[in-house]
Design a protein around this motif. Structure first.
Motif, PDB file in Angstrom:
ATOM      1  N   SER A  65     -39.965  50.434 -94.549  1.00 49.19           N
ATOM      2  CA  SER A  65     -40.544  50.626 -95.880  1.00 49.19           C
ATOM      3  C   SER A  65     -40.247  52.026 -96.407  1.00 49.19           C
ATOM      4  CB  SER A  65     -42.051  50.387 -95.796  1.00 49.19           C
ATOM      5  OG  SER A  65     -42.663  50.655 -97.019  1.00 49.19           O
ATOM      6  N   ARG A  66     -40.438  53.037 -95.533  1.00 50.77           N
ATOM      7  CA  ARG A  66     -40.168  54.413 -95.953  1.00 50.77           C
ATOM      8  C   ARG A  66     -38.687  54.611 -96.279  1.00 50.77           C
ATOM      9  NH1 ARG A  66     -42.698  57.398 -91.097  1.00 50.77           N
ATOM     10  NH2 ARG A  66     -41.403  59.112 -91.805  1.00 50.77           N
ATOM     11  N   THR A  69     -37.909  53.061 -99.629  1.00 52.31           N
ATOM     12  CA  THR A  69     -38.413  53.927-100.700  1.00 52.31           C
ATOM     13  C   THR A  69     -37.470  55.111-100.920  1.00 52.31           C
ATOM     14  OG1 THR A  69     -40.695  53.323-100.177  1.00 52.31           O
ATOM     15  CG2 THR A  69     -40.371  55.343-101.419  1.00 52.31           C
ATOM     16  N   ASP A  72     -34.250  53.889-102.513  1.00 48.92           N
ATOM     17  CA  ASP A  72     -34.490  53.605-103.935  1.00 48.92           C
ATOM     18  C   ASP A  72     -34.560  54.896-104.746  1.00 48.92           C
ATOM     19  OD1 ASP A  72     -34.518  50.917-103.378  1.00 48.92           O
ATOM     20  OD2 ASP A  72     -36.706  50.685-103.494  1.00 48.92           O
ATOM     21  N   THR A  73     -35.231  55.901-104.191  1.00 45.79           N
ATOM     22  CA  THR A  73     -35.356  57.191-104.875  1.00 45.79           C
ATOM     23  C   THR A  73     -33.982  57.842-105.047  1.00 45.79           C
ATOM     24  OG1 THR A  73     -37.564  57.518-103.960  1.00 45.79           O
ATOM     25  CG2 THR A  73     -36.436  59.464-104.772  1.00 45.79           C
TER      26      THR A  73
END
Length: 102
Positions: A65-66, A69, A72-73
């Motif tokens: 998940s991290r 993220t 995506d960033t």
């Protein structure tokens, strides 16, 4: 007297058989205790493995998940920089910009 002698031998044989049976029973009890101990160890180890597996799954899910993220960033930043670069190139070439200004 012959019968008494035979009876004495039979009694001695029976006593030896009882002693051997007692030894075998004692060994069986020892083996049962060892089996029980091994079974407890196995159950405990199995439980520990299950707990570790669950913990590992949770950590992997958290890391996944991290990572998603962060990816995506980074992707968003790259997109913004790319648009900014295109915008600057359009300004330099004095052309119209097809997107709204970043």
């Amino acid at each position: 007297e012959n019968n008494t002698s035979q009876l004495d031998r039979m009694e001695a044989i029976m006593m030896r058989m009882e002693e051997k049976l007692a030894t075998v029973e004692s060994r069986c009890e020892t083996l049962e205790a060892k089996c029980s101990s091994l079974q407890n160890m196995l159950e405990s180890t199995s439980c520990k493995i299950d707990c570790l597996h669950l913990d590992l799954d949770q950590k992997c899910n958290s890391l996944e998940s991290r990572l998603k993220t962060k990816v995506d960033t980074v992707h968003e930043k790259v997109e913004r920089l790319l648009k900014l670069h295109e915008y600057n190139e359009m300004l330099i070439k004095n052309q119209s910009w097809e997107y709204s200004a970043p």
